[in-house]
Motif scaffolding. Structure first.
Motif, short mmCIF file in Angstrom:
data_model
loop_
_atom_site.label_atom_id
_atom_site.label_comp_id
_atom_site.label_asym_id
_atom_site.label_seq_id
_atom_site.Cartn_x
_atom_site.Cartn_y
_atom_site.Cartn_z
N ILE A 79 -28.46 39.36 35.95
CA ILE A 79 -27.23 39.46 35.15
C ILE A 79 -27.11 40.88 34.60
CG2 ILE A 79 -25.97 38.61 33.14
CD1 ILE A 79 -27.46 35.97 33.39
N LYS A 80 -25.95 41.47 34.79
CA LYS A 80 -25.65 42.77 34.21
C LYS A 80 -24.29 42.71 33.53
CE LYS A 80 -28.39 45.79 37.23
NZ LYS A 80 -28.37 46.97 38.11
N TYR A 81 -24.06 43.63 32.61
CA TYR A 81 -22.77 43.65 31.93
C TYR A 81 -22.51 45.04 31.36
CZ TYR A 81 -25.51 43.52 27.61
OH TYR A 81 -26.39 43.82 26.60
N ASN A 82 -21.26 45.30 31.04
CA ASN A 82 -20.93 46.41 30.16
C ASN A 82 -20.03 45.85 29.07
OD1 ASN A 82 -18.21 46.40 31.21
ND2 ASN A 82 -18.94 47.64 32.93
N THR A 83 -19.88 46.59 27.98
CA THR A 83 -19.05 46.07 26.89
C THR A 83 -17.77 46.90 26.77
OG1 THR A 83 -19.89 47.43 25.06
CG2 THR A 83 -21.17 45.45 25.65
N PHE A 84 -16.76 46.26 26.26
CA PHE A 84 -15.47 46.92 26.03
C PHE A 84 -15.65 48.14 25.13
CE2 PHE A 84 -11.56 47.55 23.63
CZ PHE A 84 -10.61 47.59 24.64
N GLU A 85 -16.51 47.98 24.12
CA GLU A 85 -16.72 49.06 23.16
C GLU A 85 -17.41 50.26 23.79
OE1 GLU A 85 -15.56 45.56 21.03
OE2 GLU A 85 -17.13 45.83 22.54
N GLU A 86 -18.36 50.00 24.71
CA GLU A 86 -19.01 51.10 25.43
C GLU A 86 -17.98 51.89 26.26
OE1 GLU A 86 -23.47 49.53 26.60
OE2 GLU A 86 -21.77 48.76 27.73
N LEU A 87 -17.03 51.16 26.83
CA LEU A 87 -16.06 51.76 27.74
C LEU A 87 -14.91 52.46 27.01
CD1 LEU A 87 -15.84 48.86 30.33
CD2 LEU A 87 -16.69 51.14 30.83
N TYR A 88 -14.38 51.79 25.98
CA TYR A 88 -13.10 52.23 25.42
C TYR A 88 -13.15 52.68 23.95
CZ TYR A 88 -10.87 50.52 29.64
OH TYR A 88 -10.50 50.34 30.93
N VAL A 89 -14.18 52.32 23.23
CA VAL A 89 -14.25 52.71 21.82
C VAL A 89 -15.21 53.89 21.64
CG1 VAL A 89 -14.74 51.95 19.46
CG2 VAL A 89 -13.68 50.36 21.08
N ARG A 90 -16.47 53.68 22.06
CA ARG A 90 -17.45 54.76 21.96
C ARG A 90 -17.40 55.70 23.17
NH1 ARG A 90 -20.28 50.11 20.38
NH2 ARG A 90 -21.54 50.04 22.29
N CYS A 91 -16.73 55.23 24.23
CA CYS A 91 -16.57 56.04 25.46
C CYS A 91 -17.91 56.54 25.99
CB CYS A 91 -15.60 57.20 25.23
SG CYS A 91 -13.97 56.67 24.70
N GLU A 92 -18.90 55.65 25.96
CA GLU A 92 -20.24 56.00 26.44
C GLU A 92 -20.35 55.90 27.95
OE1 GLU A 92 -22.42 54.19 22.44
OE2 GLU A 92 -22.39 53.03 24.30
N LYS A 93 -19.45 55.11 28.54
CA LYS A 93 -19.51 54.88 29.98
C LYS A 93 -18.14 55.14 30.59
CE LYS A 93 -23.27 51.49 29.90
NZ LYS A 93 -23.72 50.15 30.31
N GLY A 94 -18.14 55.73 31.76
CA GLY A 94 -16.88 56.02 32.45
C GLY A 94 -16.39 54.81 33.23
#
Length: 338
Positions: free
Chosen positions: A231-246
């Motif tokens: 199981i893998k995931y990314n979070t909305f906050e990583e993507l769009y709030v903190r912009c840690e992931k592209g």
């Protein structure tokens, strides 16, 4: 045919199509079932690539203490799907319109109950719905077609995964665009644990949740996810709030995780900002982003189905009905587009 399957004929769909001189609509070219042969023989004989069907129910949502209304999404979406332009990009002859699974008597039974009694009965009925969904998906996938399922609650992911897995003879992978994991404890079937049941029972192999909301995922669920290498995931906050992931990198990572073998694509409409759904969000993915994910996912040869669920329009509200109907039609068109 399935005891719950209501198939559609020209008499049923013609009033839903708005013809216009000089234009051709998808509904004018879509393939329909006929009464003379069995479902299995018709699926096998059909040269279509996709099979479109609805599951208008919210029993699994009620069983999860959620807001009802997902029973309305299919009715809202079908006219918009049928009125997509039939052209070089979207071709109706690639799609067989199966119909919908009818759980109206079960819905009446649930609506007449309340409290703990309603929850318990809803979980019992959700397990029966699982069986119907599994059977119909198994027949579609065995025939070499790709199901496009409009829900309904996210509980139906279990039956779709199980039916497809049994047809292939292997566990399948899944990419879920969702604000929630739906990987909650197996406490009786509902819309919040379809993936945990499928994973535990060996129908789901690799599972990726895209855009998970940190605000609505418990510490316990995060711990469960971290323990599972499949199981893998990314979070909305990583993507769009903190912009840690592209975004481009992350969607490639997600598709790469599931595409080595057969996989399904799940679109929970509560992941889309402002979409009338069982868990409507004021902070979510733009519809165009979800459309892009579908476009990129469908290029992978192993994609096996599309499931769009959890939209919950109030049918008396024209704005909600139109918003949901047109959004789902866009998502379906992106999946069948040339």
């Amino acid at each position: 045919m399935s005891s719950n399957l209501v198939s559609y004929d020209l008499k049923k769909i013609t009033p839903l199509i708005a013809p216009r001189k000089g234009e051709q609509k998808l509904g004018e070219h879509i393939e329909l079932l006929h009464e003379n042969d069995s479902l299995v023989s018709q699926l096998s004989a059909s040269e279509t690539k996709y099979v479109l069907m609805g599951i208008p129910e919210d029993i699994g949502v009620i069983a999860n203490l959620g807001k009802p209304g997902t029973r309305n999404a299919w009715e809202a979406a079908l006219p918009y799907i049928l009125n997509i332009q039939n052209n070089q990009y979207t071709k109706g002859n690639k799609v067989l319109l199966l119909g919908h699974l009818d759980f109206s008597s079960e819905l009446k039974k649930i609506d007449a109950l309340s409290g703990e009694e309603q929850i318990e009965e809803a979980r019992n009925i959700t397990a029966l719905i699982d069986t119907e969904v599994t059977n119909i998906i198994h027949k579609i996938v065995t025939s070499g077609k790709k199901p496009i399922v409009i829900g309904g609650g996210h509980n139906n992911a279990y039956g779709i995964l199980k039916g497809a897995s049994l047809a292939y003879g292997n566990a399948i992978n899944c990419l879920n665009i969702d604000a929630h994991t739906d990987f909650r404890k197996r406490e009786g079937r509902h819309s919040g644990n379809g993936f945990s049941y499928a994973f535990h029972e060996g129908f789901l192999e690799n599972y990726f949740i895209f855009g998970l909301h940190e605000n609505y995922t418990s510490k316990k669920v995060f711990k469960t996810l971290e323990k599972e290498s499949r199981i893998k995931y990314n979070t909305f906050e990583e993507l769009y709030v903190r912009c840690e992931k592209g975004f481009d990198f992350e969607i490639k990572e997600a598709i790469d995780f599931v595409k080595p073998s057969k996989f399904g694509l799940e679109i929970d409409m509560d992941s889309i900002e402002g979409m009338p759904s069982s868990a409507i969000t004021s902070s979510g993915l733009p519809l165009n982003t979800v459309r892009e994910i579908i476009f990129k996912s469908k290029k992978a040869k192993n994609i096996s189905y599309l499931h769009i669920c959890e939209a919950a329009p109030i049918m008396e509200n024209e704005r909600e009905k139109n918003l949901v109907g047109k959004a789902i039609a866009y998502l379906v068109s992106d999946f069948i587009r040339k």
